[in-house]
Write a protein that holds these residues in place. Structure first.
Motif, PDB file in Angstrom:
ATOM      1  N   GLN A 153     -39.666 -23.098 -26.755  1.00  0.00           N
ATOM      2  CA  GLN A 153     -39.958 -22.417 -25.659  1.00  0.00           C
ATOM      3  C   GLN A 153     -40.942 -21.434 -26.318  1.00  0.00           C
ATOM      4  N   SER A 154     -40.294 -20.144 -27.081  1.00  0.00           N
ATOM      5  CA  SER A 154     -40.653 -19.363 -27.268  1.00  0.00           C
ATOM      6  C   SER A 154     -42.305 -19.803 -27.846  1.00  0.00           C
ATOM      7  N   ASN A 155     -42.304 -21.095 -29.041  1.00  0.00           N
ATOM      8  CA  ASN A 155     -43.609 -21.065 -29.321  1.00  0.00           C
ATOM      9  C   ASN A 155     -44.160 -22.029 -28.762  1.00  0.00           C
ATOM     10  N   LEU A 156     -43.989 -22.588 -27.503  1.00  0.00           N
ATOM     11  CA  LEU A 156     -45.417 -23.079 -26.752  1.00  0.00           C
ATOM     12  C   LEU A 156     -46.363 -22.208 -26.566  1.00  0.00           C
ATOM     13  N   VAL A 157     -46.621 -20.855 -26.386  1.00  0.00           N
ATOM     14  CA  VAL A 157     -47.590 -20.335 -25.910  1.00  0.00           C
ATOM     15  C   VAL A 157     -48.805 -20.441 -27.150  1.00  0.00           C
ATOM     16  N   TYR A 159     -49.672 -22.286 -28.480  1.00  0.00           N
ATOM     17  CA  TYR A 159     -50.873 -23.369 -28.877  1.00  0.00           C
ATOM     18  C   TYR A 159     -52.051 -23.713 -27.578  1.00  0.00           C
ATOM     19  N   LEU A 160     -51.960 -23.126 -26.772  1.00  0.00           N
ATOM     20  CA  LEU A 160     -52.412 -22.906 -24.814  1.00  0.00           C
ATOM     21  C   LEU A 160     -53.444 -22.607 -25.363  1.00  0.00           C
ATOM     22  N   GLN A 161     -54.830 -23.251 -25.536  1.00  0.00           N
ATOM     23  CA  GLN A 161     -56.318 -23.078 -26.129  1.00  0.00           C
ATOM     24  C   GLN A 161     -56.573 -22.303 -24.367  1.00  0.00           C
ATOM     25  N   THR A 162     -56.828 -22.599 -23.687  1.00  0.00           N
ATOM     26  CA  THR A 162     -57.611 -22.151 -22.398  1.00  0.00           C
ATOM     27  C   THR A 162     -56.708 -21.204 -22.240  1.00  0.00           C
ATOM     28  N   PRO A 163     -57.957 -20.647 -21.112  1.00  0.00           N
ATOM     29  CA  PRO A 163     -56.288 -19.347 -19.924  1.00  0.00           C
ATOM     30  C   PRO A 163     -56.073 -19.789 -18.440  1.00  0.00           C
ATOM     31  N   ASN A 164     -55.645 -20.722 -18.488  1.00  0.00           N
ATOM     32  CA  ASN A 164     -55.042 -21.319 -17.203  1.00  0.00           C
ATOM     33  C   ASN A 164     -53.824 -22.708 -17.478  1.00  0.00           C
ATOM     34  N   ALA A 165     -54.018 -22.743 -18.957  1.00  0.00           N
ATOM     35  CA  ALA A 165     -53.065 -23.422 -19.698  1.00  0.00           C
ATOM     36  C   ALA A 165     -52.217 -23.929 -19.524  1.00  0.00           C
ATOM     37  N   PHE A 166     -51.262 -25.824 -19.550  1.00  0.00           N
ATOM     38  CA  PHE A 166     -50.023 -24.975 -19.539  1.00  0.00           C
ATOM     39  C   PHE A 166     -49.277 -26.493 -20.481  1.00  0.00           C
ATOM     40  N   MET A 167     -48.021 -26.234 -20.972  1.00  0.00           N
ATOM     41  CA  MET A 167     -47.073 -27.452 -21.895  1.00  0.00           C
ATOM     42  C   MET A 167     -45.664 -27.104 -21.348  1.00  0.00           C
ATOM     43  N   TYR A 168     -45.525 -28.369 -21.375  1.00  0.00           N
ATOM     44  CA  TYR A 168     -43.895 -28.683 -21.626  1.00  0.00           C
ATOM     45  C   TYR A 168     -43.188 -29.690 -22.637  1.00  0.00           C
ATOM     46  N   VAL A 169     -42.100 -29.574 -22.880  1.00  0.00           N
ATOM     47  CA  VAL A 169     -41.719 -30.396 -23.507  1.00  0.00           C
ATOM     48  C   VAL A 169     -40.401 -30.675 -22.894  1.00  0.00           C
ATOM     49  N   PHE A 170     -39.746 -32.459 -23.211  1.00  0.00           N
ATOM     50  CA  PHE A 170     -38.956 -32.980 -22.132  1.00  0.00           C
ATOM     51  C   PHE A 170     -38.487 -34.352 -22.961  1.00  0.00           C
ATOM     52  N   THR A 171     -37.506 -34.801 -22.781  1.00  0.00           N
ATOM     53  CA  THR A 171     -36.898 -35.890 -23.178  1.00  0.00           C
ATOM     54  C   THR A 171     -36.887 -36.773 -22.522  1.00  0.00           C
ATOM     55  N   ALA A 172     -36.310 -37.920 -22.856  1.00  0.00           N
ATOM     56  CA  ALA A 172     -37.234 -39.483 -21.437  1.00  0.00           C
ATOM     57  C   ALA A 172     -36.184 -39.886 -21.000  1.00  0.00           C
ATOM     58  N   ASP A 173     -35.278 -38.722 -20.675  1.00  0.00           N
ATOM     59  CA  ASP A 173     -34.352 -38.777 -19.520  1.00  0.00           C
ATOM     60  C   ASP A 173     -34.300 -37.597 -18.779  1.00  0.00           C
ATOM     61  N   GLY A 174     -35.915 -37.297 -19.438  1.00  0.00           N
ATOM     62  CA  GLY A 174     -35.863 -35.939 -18.142  1.00  0.00           C
ATOM     63  C   GLY A 174     -35.457 -34.776 -18.276  1.00  0.00           C
ATOM     64  N   LEU A 176     -35.178 -30.783 -19.323  1.00  0.00           N
ATOM     65  CA  LEU A 176     -36.394 -29.833 -19.918  1.00  0.00           C
ATOM     66  C   LEU A 176     -35.973 -29.465 -20.890  1.00  0.00           C
ATOM     67  N   VAL A 177     -37.480 -29.598 -22.389  1.00  0.00           N
ATOM     68  CA  VAL A 177     -36.782 -28.787 -23.089  1.00  0.00           C
ATOM     69  C   VAL A 177     -37.299 -27.520 -23.790  1.00  0.00           C
ATOM     70  N   GLY A 178     -38.196 -26.986 -22.704  1.00  0.00           N
ATOM     71  CA  GLY A 178     -39.090 -25.706 -22.738  1.00  0.00           C
ATOM     72  C   GLY A 178     -40.337 -26.291 -21.625  1.00  0.00           C
ATOM     73  N   ASN A 179     -41.177 -24.609 -21.716  1.00  0.00           N
ATOM     74  CA  ASN A 179     -41.978 -24.534 -21.342  1.00  0.00           C
ATOM     75  C   ASN A 179     -42.746 -23.421 -21.308  1.00  0.00           C
ATOM     76  N   THR A 180     -44.142 -22.951 -21.146  1.00  0.00           N
ATOM     77  CA  THR A 180     -44.845 -21.818 -21.500  1.00  0.00           C
ATOM     78  C   THR A 180     -44.598 -20.780 -20.082  1.00  0.00           C
ATOM     79  N   ILE A 181     -43.856 -21.135 -19.319  1.00  0.00           N
ATOM     80  CA  ILE A 181     -43.365 -19.765 -18.527  1.00  0.00           C
ATOM     81  C   ILE A 181     -42.536 -19.362 -18.634  1.00  0.00           C
ATOM     82  N   ASN A 182     -41.288 -19.824 -19.653  1.00  0.00           N
ATOM     83  CA  ASN A 182     -40.241 -19.185 -20.307  1.00  0.00           C
ATOM     84  C   ASN A 182     -39.070 -19.413 -19.013  1.00  0.00           C
TER      85      ASN A 182
END
Length: 389
Positions: A153-157, A159-174, A176-182
């Motif tokens: 989660q701490s590394n996702l930020v 990879y953000l390329q624009t001011p309001n970009a977002f990113m999250y990682v999850f598994t096939a069963d849904g 949540l592994v991490g997102n950019t708001i920690n």
């Protein structure tokens, strides 16, 4: 077993349930060990340091497989203090990473990743593992390392390329592994959070939109392979599947306005570059124009004007039957092929003309001599007639 280097943690469990691991906790290096159940007088390389433990603790560790730890010196590969019992029952061969690796076969060994689960201290994450077999193909143990979701989660930020970009990682069963708001990944009841419980409104909206696509007889794998862009409620986003771990999915996106702003920035940058380029081209064109004019004057003078003057002088001399200068003239040729051909023909004509004039002059001189001689003879013949008269 010696560990030369590691990041955060690295551990090994034998098939007899013995465990040894190196961990970095609060910048402190520690070695964790647990004895196989019902072991007596352990003789492993690190077990000699257990001599600092009381007989009661040692018996308890062997009976319940409790974890014990001690400070560890990486350079010297030794414990630098007494082992202390954690009073935490621990049976390594029942942990998810061991169970998964133990199902491998000697002919197909590879690094595997567990499904998300809670570590001993209640930290969510996954574990990477690889089995160890002997020459006969018998499982000897498993090497593994923990990957806390907090690290991902701490590394996702980054990879953000624009001011309001977002990113999250999850598994096939849904899960949540991490997102950019920690945001926290564990619910109050101790279970792992799913993407449908995310606090970020836009990411939650995107998650539900992807779920609606899956419900239309599609799969996450088909939506993510190849990576595809989607648009929903003014947002552009991409769904991708991790190549090395195809059960993890990444969603990254941003408002369409972010991309529009970037296009405007690119346009302004291109316009500035174009203006500078046009200015440079104008300067170069002016310089080239001056060079062309100078070169043209040079060519006109030496290629046309000067040769024409020479030809004119030759014609004037030829008109006066003065061919001496022509005989001494050395033709230099002309780099303009057409003028060069004319010059060759001109001087050939002048040469023939001079030859003709010379021949005619010689004939005239011989004719004059003959006429003069004949006149003299006629005068002599006429004299007797006068005397007779």
């Amino acid at each position: 077993m010696f560990y030369q280097s590691y990041f955060k943690n690295l551990y090994y469990t034998s098939s007899q349930n013995g465990f040894i691991g190196l961990f970095t906790i609060a910048n402190s290096n520690q070695v964790w060990v647990s004895l196989p159940l019902n072991s007596v007088n352990p003789t492993c390389a690190v077990c000699e340091f257990w001599k600092t433990m009381s007989a009661t603790d040692l018996a308890l560790a062997a009976k319940s497989s409790n974890l014990s730890w001690a400070p560890w010196n990486i350079g010297k590969q030794i414990a630098t203090g007494p082992y202390r019992s954690m009073s935490t029952p621990f049976v390594p061969v029942t942990r998810p990473w061991y169970v998964q690796a133990a199902k491998s076969v000697p002919t197909n060994i590879s690094v595997q990743y567990t499904s998300p689960y809670l570590f001993l201290k209640g930290i969510p994450g996954i574990s990477a593992n690889v089995p160890v077999f002997d020459k006969s193909g018998s499982l000897q143990g498993v090497i593994a390392t923990d990957i806390p979701f907090s690290d991902i989660q701490s590394n996702l930020v980054n990879y953000l390329q624009t001011p309001n970009a977002f990113m999250y990682v999850f598994t096939a069963d849904g899960t949540l592994v991490g997102n950019t708001i920690n945001e926290t990944l564990v619910l109050p009841n101790g279970s792992l959070k799913t993407i449908y419980a995310m606090e970020h409104v836009v990411m939650l909206q995107v998650a539900k939109y992807i779920q609606s696509l899956v419900s239309q007889n599609q799969t996450l794998q088909s939506l993510a392979s190849p990576a595809t862009y989607f648009e929903n409620n003014g947002y552009l986003f991409q769904l991708r599947m991790m190549d090395s771990a195809p059960y993890f999915f990444i969603v990254n996106g941003a408002p369409k306005t972010d991309y529009t702003l970037r296009i405007d920035e690119m346009f302004n940058s291109l316009q500035s570059t174009l203006d500078g380029t046009v200015g440079t081209v104008i300067e170069l064109t002016a310089g080239i124009f001056v060079l062309v004019v100078v070169a043209s004057c040079f060519l006109i003078y030496f290629g046309i004007a000067k040769p024409l003057k020479v030809w004119t002088d030759v014609m004037v001399q030829a008109a006066d039957y003065d061919f001496d200068a022509i005989k001494n003239f050395k033709r230099r040729g002309n780099f303009i092929s057409e003028l060069n051909e004319i010059e060759v023909a001109f001087f050939e004509m002048i040469a023939k003309f001079a030859t003709a004039i010379s021949s005619n002059k010689a004939i005239t001189q011989r004719s004059g001599a003959v006429v003069s001689k004949a006149s003299s003879q006629n005068t002599v013949s006429a004299s007797p007639d006068k005397s007779v008269a």
